[in-house]
Design a protein around this motif. Sequence first.
Motif, PDB file in Angstrom:
ATOM      1  N   SER A 187     -63.133 -12.321  17.608  1.00 11.89           N
ATOM      2  CA  SER A 187     -61.837 -11.665  17.817  1.00 11.89           C
ATOM      3  C   SER A 187     -61.998 -10.206  18.254  1.00 11.89           C
ATOM      4  CB  SER A 187     -61.023 -11.724  16.530  1.00 11.89           C
ATOM      5  OG  SER A 187     -61.791 -11.200  15.461  1.00 11.89           O
ATOM      6  N   SER A 188     -63.204  -9.656  18.097  1.00 13.45           N
ATOM      7  CA  SER A 188     -63.408  -8.261  18.495  1.00 13.45           C
ATOM      8  C   SER A 188     -63.250  -8.063  20.010  1.00 13.45           C
ATOM      9  CB  SER A 188     -64.786  -7.766  18.037  1.00 13.45           C
ATOM     10  OG  SER A 188     -65.784  -8.683  18.369  1.00 13.45           O
ATOM     11  N   VAL A 189     -63.369  -9.131  20.796  1.00  5.59           N
ATOM     12  CA  VAL A 189     -63.154  -8.988  22.251  1.00  5.59           C
ATOM     13  C   VAL A 189     -61.674  -8.677  22.502  1.00  5.59           C
ATOM     14  CG1 VAL A 189     -63.342 -10.107  24.499  1.00  5.59           C
ATOM     15  CG2 VAL A 189     -65.066 -10.572  22.732  1.00  5.59           C
ATOM     16  N   LEU A 190     -60.816  -9.453  21.837  1.00  4.77           N
ATOM     17  CA  LEU A 190     -59.381  -9.207  21.982  1.00  4.77           C
ATOM     18  C   LEU A 190     -59.020  -7.825  21.426  1.00  4.77           C
ATOM     19  CD1 LEU A 190     -56.479 -10.070  22.528  1.00  4.77           C
ATOM     20  CD2 LEU A 190     -56.485 -11.307  20.346  1.00  4.77           C
ATOM     21  N   LYS A 191     -59.616  -7.481  20.301  1.00  7.45           N
ATOM     22  CA  LYS A 191     -59.296  -6.186  19.695  1.00  7.45           C
ATOM     23  C   LYS A 191     -59.719  -5.046  20.622  1.00  7.45           C
ATOM     24  CE  LYS A 191     -59.435  -4.803  15.009  1.00  7.45           C
ATOM     25  NZ  LYS A 191     -60.150  -4.589  13.754  1.00  7.45           N
ATOM     26  N   ALA A 192     -60.899  -5.181  21.234  1.00  8.02           N
ATOM     27  CA  ALA A 192     -61.357  -4.143  22.166  1.00  8.02           C
ATOM     28  C   ALA A 192     -60.351  -4.007  23.309  1.00  8.02           C
ATOM     29  CB  ALA A 192     -62.751  -4.483  22.695  1.00  8.02           C
ATOM     30  N   ALA A 193     -59.878  -5.152  23.818  1.00 11.11           N
ATOM     31  CA  ALA A 193     -58.918  -5.117  24.935  1.00 11.11           C
ATOM     32  C   ALA A 193     -57.610  -4.470  24.495  1.00 11.11           C
ATOM     33  CB  ALA A 193     -58.677  -6.526  25.447  1.00 11.11           C
ATOM     34  N   MET A 194     -57.219  -4.704  23.235  1.00 10.64           N
ATOM     35  CA  MET A 194     -56.002  -4.060  22.728  1.00 10.64           C
ATOM     36  C   MET A 194     -56.225  -2.554  22.602  1.00 10.64           C
ATOM     37  SD  MET A 194     -55.099  -6.937  19.896  1.00 10.64           S
ATOM     38  CE  MET A 194     -53.785  -6.055  19.055  1.00 10.64           C
ATOM     39  N   LEU A 195     -57.395  -2.190  22.094  1.00  8.70           N
ATOM     40  CA  LEU A 195     -57.670  -0.765  21.875  1.00  8.70           C
ATOM     41  C   LEU A 195     -57.717   0.017  23.177  1.00  8.70           C
ATOM     42  CD1 LEU A 195     -60.379  -0.939  19.087  1.00  8.70           C
ATOM     43  CD2 LEU A 195     -58.179   0.213  18.941  1.00  8.70           C
ATOM     44  N   CYS A 196     -58.249  -0.629  24.226  1.00  8.75           N
ATOM     45  CA  CYS A 196     -58.327   0.170  25.457  1.00  8.75           C
ATOM     46  C   CYS A 196     -57.152  -0.111  26.389  1.00  8.75           C
ATOM     47  CB  CYS A 196     -59.700   0.077  26.105  1.00  8.75           C
ATOM     48  SG  CYS A 196     -60.166  -1.501  26.723  1.00  8.75           S
ATOM     49  N   GLY A 197     -56.136  -0.744  25.869  1.00  9.60           N
ATOM     50  CA  GLY A 197     -54.888  -0.851  26.623  1.00  9.60           C
ATOM     51  C   GLY A 197     -54.892  -1.930  27.692  1.00  9.60           C
ATOM     52  N   VAL A 198     -55.929  -2.749  27.726  1.00 14.28           N
ATOM     53  CA  VAL A 198     -55.979  -3.849  28.695  1.00 14.28           C
ATOM     54  C   VAL A 198     -55.028  -4.958  28.254  1.00 14.28           C
ATOM     55  CG1 VAL A 198     -57.466  -5.748  29.474  1.00 14.28           C
ATOM     56  CG2 VAL A 198     -58.290  -3.378  29.599  1.00 14.28           C
ATOM     57  N   ALA A 199     -55.074  -5.282  26.963  1.00 17.51           N
ATOM     58  CA  ALA A 199     -54.160  -6.292  26.418  1.00 17.51           C
ATOM     59  C   ALA A 199     -52.913  -5.580  25.911  1.00 17.51           C
ATOM     60  CB  ALA A 199     -54.822  -7.043  25.277  1.00 17.51           C
ATOM     61  N   ARG A 200     -51.773  -6.126  26.241  1.00 21.41           N
ATOM     62  CA  ARG A 200     -50.509  -5.511  25.794  1.00 21.41           C
ATOM     63  C   ARG A 200     -50.217  -5.862  24.335  1.00 21.41           C
ATOM     64  NH1 ARG A 200     -51.755  -4.496  30.567  1.00 21.41           N
ATOM     65  NH2 ARG A 200     -50.300  -4.491  32.319  1.00 21.41           N
ATOM     66  N   SER A 201     -50.773  -6.988  23.868  1.00 25.90           N
ATOM     67  CA  SER A 201     -50.556  -7.421  22.484  1.00 25.90           C
ATOM     68  C   SER A 201     -51.653  -8.400  22.127  1.00 25.90           C
ATOM     69  CB  SER A 201     -49.197  -8.121  22.351  1.00 25.90           C
ATOM     70  OG  SER A 201     -49.287  -9.390  22.986  1.00 25.90           O
ATOM     71  N   ALA A 202     -51.637  -8.838  20.854  1.00 28.78           N
ATOM     72  CA  ALA A 202     -52.670  -9.792  20.418  1.00 28.78           C
ATOM     73  C   ALA A 202     -52.458 -11.162  21.042  1.00 28.78           C
ATOM     74  CB  ALA A 202     -52.657  -9.900  18.901  1.00 28.78           C
ATOM     75  N   SER A 203     -51.275 -11.370  21.633  1.00 29.76           N
ATOM     76  CA  SER A 203     -51.049 -12.688  22.247  1.00 29.76           C
ATOM     77  C   SER A 203     -50.965 -12.594  23.777  1.00 29.76           C
ATOM     78  CB  SER A 203     -49.786 -13.323  21.663  1.00 29.76           C
ATOM     79  OG  SER A 203     -48.729 -12.392  21.760  1.00 29.76           O
ATOM     80  N   ASP A 204     -51.550 -11.553  24.322  1.00 26.75           N
ATOM     81  CA  ASP A 204     -51.537 -11.368  25.785  1.00 26.75           C
ATOM     82  C   ASP A 204     -52.628 -12.228  26.425  1.00 26.75           C
ATOM     83  OD1 ASP A 204     -51.769 -10.558  28.395  1.00 26.75           O
ATOM     84  OD2 ASP A 204     -51.785  -8.405  27.959  1.00 26.75           O
ATOM     85  N   THR A 205     -52.230 -13.407  26.888  1.00 29.56           N
ATOM     86  CA  THR A 205     -53.227 -14.324  27.460  1.00 29.56           C
ATOM     87  C   THR A 205     -53.386 -14.123  28.967  1.00 29.56           C
ATOM     88  OG1 THR A 205     -51.480 -15.964  27.629  1.00 29.56           O
ATOM     89  CG2 THR A 205     -52.935 -16.113  25.707  1.00 29.56           C
ATOM     90  N   VAL A 206     -52.632 -13.153  29.514  1.00 33.05           N
ATOM     91  CA  VAL A 206     -52.781 -12.864  30.943  1.00 33.05           C
ATOM     92  C   VAL A 206     -53.963 -11.922  31.160  1.00 33.05           C
ATOM     93  CG1 VAL A 206     -51.668 -11.767  32.952  1.00 33.05           C
ATOM     94  CG2 VAL A 206     -50.342 -13.224  31.401  1.00 33.05           C
ATOM     95  N   HIS A 207     -54.085 -10.926  30.271  1.00 33.79           N
ATOM     96  CA  HIS A 207     -55.121  -9.907  30.480  1.00 33.79           C
ATOM     97  C   HIS A 207     -56.378 -10.146  29.658  1.00 33.79           C
ATOM     98  CE1 HIS A 207     -51.231  -8.091  31.681  1.00 33.79           C
ATOM     99  NE2 HIS A 207     -51.958  -7.776  32.732  1.00 33.79           N
ATOM    100  N   VAL A 208     -56.284 -11.031  28.692  1.00 33.95           N
ATOM    101  CA  VAL A 208     -57.489 -11.472  27.969  1.00 33.95           C
ATOM    102  C   VAL A 208     -57.499 -12.983  28.034  1.00 33.95           C
ATOM    103  CG1 VAL A 208     -58.742 -11.469  25.796  1.00 33.95           C
ATOM    104  CG2 VAL A 208     -57.348  -9.505  26.415  1.00 33.95           C
ATOM    105  N   ARG A 209     -58.385 -13.524  28.854  1.00 33.67           N
ATOM    106  CA  ARG A 209     -58.373 -14.976  29.043  1.00 33.67           C
ATOM    107  C   ARG A 209     -59.489 -15.618  28.249  1.00 33.67           C
ATOM    108  NH1 ARG A 209     -56.438 -16.902  34.852  1.00 33.67           N
ATOM    109  NH2 ARG A 209     -56.458 -18.832  33.632  1.00 33.67           N
ATOM    110  N   GLN A 210     -59.089 -16.539  27.417  1.00 33.72           N
ATOM    111  CA  GLN A 210     -60.067 -17.256  26.611  1.00 33.72           C
ATOM    112  C   GLN A 210     -60.326 -18.597  27.273  1.00 33.72           C
ATOM    113  OE1 GLN A 210     -58.586 -17.071  22.552  1.00 33.72           O
ATOM    114  NE2 GLN A 210     -59.366 -14.987  22.388  1.00 33.72           N
TER     115      GLN A 210
END
Length: 493
Positions: A187-210
Motif C-alpha cells: 500500500s506504500s505505493v498508493l500512499k507515496a502517490a497520495m503524498l506527492c499529489g499524483v493520486a487525488r485520493s486513496a481510491s484514485d484508480t486513474v492515476h495509480v493503476r494496479q
Amino acid sequence: LSPDEFRKLGHKMVDWIADYWSRLDSFPVRSQVPPGSVAAKLPVHPPEEGLGGEPGWDAVFRDLEDVVLPGLTHWQSPSFFAYFPANASGPAVLGELLSAGLGVQGMLWSTSPAATEMETRVLDWLAELTALPASFLSTSATGGGVIQGTASEATLVAMVAARERVRGHGAPANSQWVAYSSTQAHSSVLKAAMLCGVARSASDTVHVRQIETDAHFALRPDALERAIREDLAAGRRPFFVCASVGTTSSGAIDPVRAVAAVLERTGVTASGGWLHVDAAWAGAALVCPEHRALLDGVELSDSFAFNPHKWLLTNFDCNAFYTRDKRALLDALSVTPEYLRNAASASGAVIDYRDWQVPLGRRFRALKLWFVLRHYGARGLRAHIRNHVRLAEHFESQVSGDARFEVAVPRSLALVCFRLEPLAGETPEATDARNRALLDTVNATGKLFLTHTVLPAVDGGPPRYVLRMAIGGTYTEARHVRAAWEALSAAAG
Ligand code: PLP
C-alpha cells in the motif's frame, strides 16, 4: 545522569535486554491485553519531580515488567511468524546504542564525515553481498546507496525523483501523472502517490493503476503494457512503475526484466520514466547466490530497495535504497538555505545525504549495519537466511503431506501461505470461516503468532483467506517451527 550513573544504569539495562531475549519463549507471543490497559497503568500527568538519580530508576525497571511487557507483542519471539519478521540482533542493538550515545546528526557530510562515509561504504558492501549491479554503487558515475527509514520512504523518494526526471524530459508540471504497480504491491505505493499529489485520493484508480497478476500473483507484463498504451493514448503521462520482488501477501516475484522491456517498448523509458524495485522483505535473501534469480533484470531498474530491518538481523529502522540516477534524486529533493552552506558541500567532493531523503536530519544508522556485517560476515548472513528457508521448506512439506491442509501458493523463500482444504460441498465462505477460526484458536494460545491474507481469485475461483507462516526470527529454531505445526495440526481437529 553523571557518566558514572549512566554506566551503572546502562549495564543494568543491557542486562535487562539480555534477560529479555533469554526469556522470550516464556511470553505469550501476541499481546493479550485489552485496549486501554497500558494507558490505565500510566499516570495521566507528567511527573513534577524527576527520579533523582540512579536508585530512583528501580521504579522504571519495575514498570518495564508490569506496564510494558504485558503490552508487547514479542516480535523477537522465536515463535513470531506473523506479517514479515522485524528481526534484531545483539550487534545491531549495540550499534543503535552507540549511535544514540554519539548523538550525531549526519544531515551534511560536514556535520559528521564518519556518518556519511561509513554509510556509503557499508551500502557498497551490502550491494556487493547482494550482487547488485555496479551501476548502483557509489563508485559508479551516477549511482549510489543511502539508508532510508523504511521501504515506504524509499518508494516515495523514487517516485518524486521519477516525476522530476520526466519533467526534465519536457512533461508539463500539470501532467496527468500515472504510477503503476500490481494489485499485490504494498500500500506504500498508493500512499507515496497520495503524498506527492499524483493520486487525488486513496481510491484514485486513474492515476495509480494496479495491474492484474498471474496465477502466482506476479504482475502481468501484457496487462501493464495495455494499461500504459491506454494512458498514453488518453494523453496521460506514465512516469513510475513499482515492481515488487516478494509481495507482502504471498511473496510473489514480479518479472523485472519483462517489466523493463514494456517500459522500453512503450517509450516510457525514453521519456524519463522510472522503474523502482521494492524487495522490502525478499531482498535480504540475495546474500545467497541460489536466490539471485529473483532479481533478473534489476540492472534495468532505476532504483532498488530492501529492508535489512526485516530479515537481515538489523533492528528497525533500516532500509537500503540504491539508485543508478542520483542526479534525479538531488534534482527532486535538494533545497539549500544559507544556514546549511559550507565549503565541503560547495566543493562537490562530498555526499550530503539530506539531499537523498525527505527529512533534513538523520541518525548514524550505518553503525548498526556495520556491526551486523562485521559480526556475522557474509557467511553468517547466508547461514541465517538458509536456516529460515530450510525451516520453511520443511513446514511446507508438512502442510502438503497432511490431507486436511493445502499449500495455497508455492512457498516463496521463507513464507508459506496455506489453509485448511475445502470440505466436500463446503461454500467458500464456510472454508474461509474455518480458516479464520483456526488462526484465532492458535493465536489465542499465546504460543505462536501467525497472520492471514486474502489471495485474489485465480482461474474463476473465489478469493481465498489463507494463513501466512513467515519464518525469520533471529532465535527461531527447528523446534519452534515443529511446535507451530503441532499447534496448527491439533487445532485443525
Ligand atoms: N513493501 C513491501 C513488499 C512490504 O512487504 C512492506 C512491509 O511489509 C513494505 C513495503 C513497507 O515496509 P516499511 O514498513 O519499511 O515501509
